[in-house]
Write an enzyme that holds these catalytic residues in place. Structure first.
Site, short mmCIF file in Angstrom:
data_model
loop_
_atom_site.label_atom_id
_atom_site.label_comp_id
_atom_site.label_asym_id
_atom_site.label_seq_id
_atom_site.Cartn_x
_atom_site.Cartn_y
_atom_site.Cartn_z
CE LYS A 194 -0.40 19.59 -14.66
NZ LYS A 194 -1.65 19.02 -15.16
CD GLU B 186 -5.19 12.08 -20.40
OE1 GLU B 186 -5.33 13.27 -20.71
OE2 GLU B 186 -4.37 11.69 -19.55
CD GLU C 239 -2.90 18.34 -11.74
OE1 GLU C 239 -2.44 17.39 -12.42
OE2 GLU C 239 -3.00 18.29 -10.50
CD GLU D 204 -1.24 12.24 -8.61
OE1 GLU D 204 -1.21 12.40 -9.85
OE2 GLU D 204 -1.61 13.12 -7.82
#
Length: 405
Positions: free
Chosen positions: A159, A209, A253, A389
Site C-alpha cells: 500500500k 483522526e 486497506e 476521493e
C-alpha cells in the site's frame, strides 16, 4: 452500522485542570484566537488556546520524545507549574518540528458541549477571488495512481498513500480566525487546530483522526482508513455508508493499518483491545472506516509522544512497508508534504497528551493557502476513484474558505 463519531473518553488533562462547564467557554477561546503566535487545538475532550512561546524544543541527537520530556521536566523543576508542549511534527522524520512550550495556556471543555450558533459567513477580511492551481493535475495524479497499482500487482509493496495539493492565492491575506471558526463549527466533535508551522506560516485544519492519546496508564488510538464521500441526499448517503462497510478493497486497506498500529504499540503496552471489525465515523464531507484500539502502557516512562512516534507514520498516511512507501511517495509526489500527514497535539510533564494525524489541513503563508489531500492506494484501487476521493477530501477546506474546485 455505526454512523457517528466514536471518541473514547479520557479524563481531562492534569496539565490544564478543567473548571465546571460554563456555557460558551470553549467558543470564547475559539473567538479569541489570533493568527501568529497563538496556538489553538480543539478535541472531543477539551479546547486549548495557548499564547506566546516560553521555550522551544531543543534540536539535538536525542529522540524527539526524550527532548520533549527533558524540557518539560527541567521547566517543572525550575518551578513552572504544569508545563506542556504544543504544536506540530512534520511528515519527514528528519525535518524540524514546530513544538514549543507556550507562555500561557487557557483551557475549556470540548466545543461540542457549547450551544454553537450557525456557521459564520465569510469574514470581511476573506478574499472573494481565489485563484486555484491543482498540483499535480487530476490527470497526472490518476496516472501516478495507475503506476503504483501496477507495481503493487507485481508484488513490490502492499500500500502507498499518494497526495496532491491545491494552491489557493488571493489578492490579500485571508482571515485565518474566521476560517478556523468555520472549520470548528462544521465538525465540533472532531479535531480543529491552528498552530505556527514555520516563519510566517500557519498550519490550520480539522482532522477526523486521533493518532493516540494517553491519560495516566490508559491509551487510545483511533486509526481511520477506507473512505467514501458523503452525499447531500439522505438515501444515497446511507447507501454509500453501507457500501463502505462491505467494500473488500476498503476493509483490506483498513486491516493493514490496524495491524500496523497493533504491532507498533505492542512493545510499549500491555494487552491491547482491538475490535474484530471496524465501525463508521462521519465528518461533514466523508465517511471513514474506524477502529478504536485501547490498552495500558507498560510503565510511567512511556509518554504520549513515545506512543505517537512509534505509530508515525501509520499506513493510513504513508503505506506499507513504511520505508518503501516513503520512497514511492518521494518519487511520485512533486512537492514536499511539510506538516501534512505529520501530527499535531500536546503533551504535559507527566507524559499525558493527545496527538492527531495532520490531515484535512492547509498551510497558510501570506496570500497563499496550500491545501493537501491523499488517498490510500492498494492493488484493487481505481485511479478514477482515488482521484475523486482526494477531491471530496478537499471539500472540508474549500467550504471553509468559500472556494470552488
Amino acid at each position: 452500522m455505526t454512523a457517528s463519531l466514536r471518541e473514547p473518553g479520557l479524563d481531562a488533562a492534569k496539565s490544564a485542570p478543567s473548571s465546571p462547564h460554563v456555557p460558551g467557554a470553549a467558543t470564547s477561546l475559539l473567538d479569541a484566537y489570533r493568527a501568529g503566535s497563538d496556538r489553538f487545538l480543539a478535541t472531543p475532550r477539551r479546547t486549548l488556546l495557548a499564547h506566546g512561546t516560553a521555550a522551544e524544543v531543543p534540536l539535538d541527537e536525542r529522540p524527539l520524545p526524550r527532548r520533549v520530556a527533558g524540557l518539560l521536566d527541567a521547566l517543572r523543576r525550575r518551578g513552572r507549574p504544569a508545563p506542556l508542549v504544543l504544536g506540530a511534527v512534520p511528515f519527514a522524520p528528519d525535518a524540524p518540528t514546530a513544538l514549543a512550550v507556550p507562555r500561557s495556556v487557557r483551557q475549556a471543555p470540548a466545543l461540542r458541549e457549547d450551544p454553537l450558533t450557525a456557521l459564520p459567513g465569510p469574514d470581511a477580511t476573506d478574499p472573494d477571488g481565489w485563484q486555484v492551481r491543482e498540483w499535480p493535475s487530476p490527470e497526472d495524479y490518476a496516472q501516478a495512481v495507475a503506476a503504483v497499482v501496477r507495481r503493487m500487482k507485481a508484488g513490490e509493496f502492499e500500500k502507498v498513500v499518494l497526495a496532491r495539493t491545491l494552491e489557493l492565492t488571493a489578492p490579500h491575506p485571508p482571515g485565518l480566525p474566521a476560517m478556523l471558526n468555520r472549520l470548528a463549527r462544521r465538525d465540533p466533535g472532531g479535531y480543529t487546530f491552528a498552530v505556527p508551522s514555520g516563519p510566517g506560516r500557519t498550519l490550520i485544519g480539522a482532522s477526523p483522526e486521533l493518532l493516540v492519546a494517553r491519560q495516566g496508564g490508559r491509551i487510545v488510538a483511533n486509526p481511520l482508513a477506507g473512505s467514501a464521500p458523503r452525499s447531500a441526499d439522505l438515501a444515497e448517503d446511507v447507501r454509500r455508508a453501507v457500501a463502505l462497510l462491505e467494500s473488500s478493497k476498503d476493509l483490506h486497506e483498513h486491516a493493514v493499518v490496524v495491524d500496523a498500529v497493533r504491532q507498533a504499540l505492542t512493545p510499549l503496552c500491555g494487552p491491547l483491545h482491538v475490535p474484530e471489525r471496524p465501525t463508521l465515523v462521519r465528518t461533514a464531507t466523508m465517511w471513514h472506516l474506524s477502529t478504536t484500539v485501547t490498552g495500558e502502557v507498560t510503565g510511567p516512562d512511556v509518554t504520549a509522544l513515545d506512543l505517537a512516534c512509534a505509530l508515525h507514520p501509520t499506513p493510513a498516511v504513508c503505506g506499507t512497508p513504511t520505508d518503501v512507501a516513503r520512497a514511492v511517495i518521494a518519487e511520485s509526489e512533486p512537492f514536499d508534504r511539510g506538516p501534512y500527514t505529520g501530527m499535531v497535539g500536546w503533551q504535559d510533564a507527566d507524559g499525558d497528551g493527545e496527538w492527531v494525524v495532520t490531515i484535512r489541513c492547509a498551510e497558510a503563508e501570506g496570500r497563499t493557502l496550500r491545501l493537501f489531500a491523499g488517498a490510500g492506494v492498494v492493488a484493487a484501487s481505481s485511479p478514477e476513484t482515488e482521484t475523486a476521493e482526494t477531491a471530496a477530501k478537499f471539500r472540508t477546506f474549500l467550504d471553509a474558505v468559500g472556494a470552488a474546485l
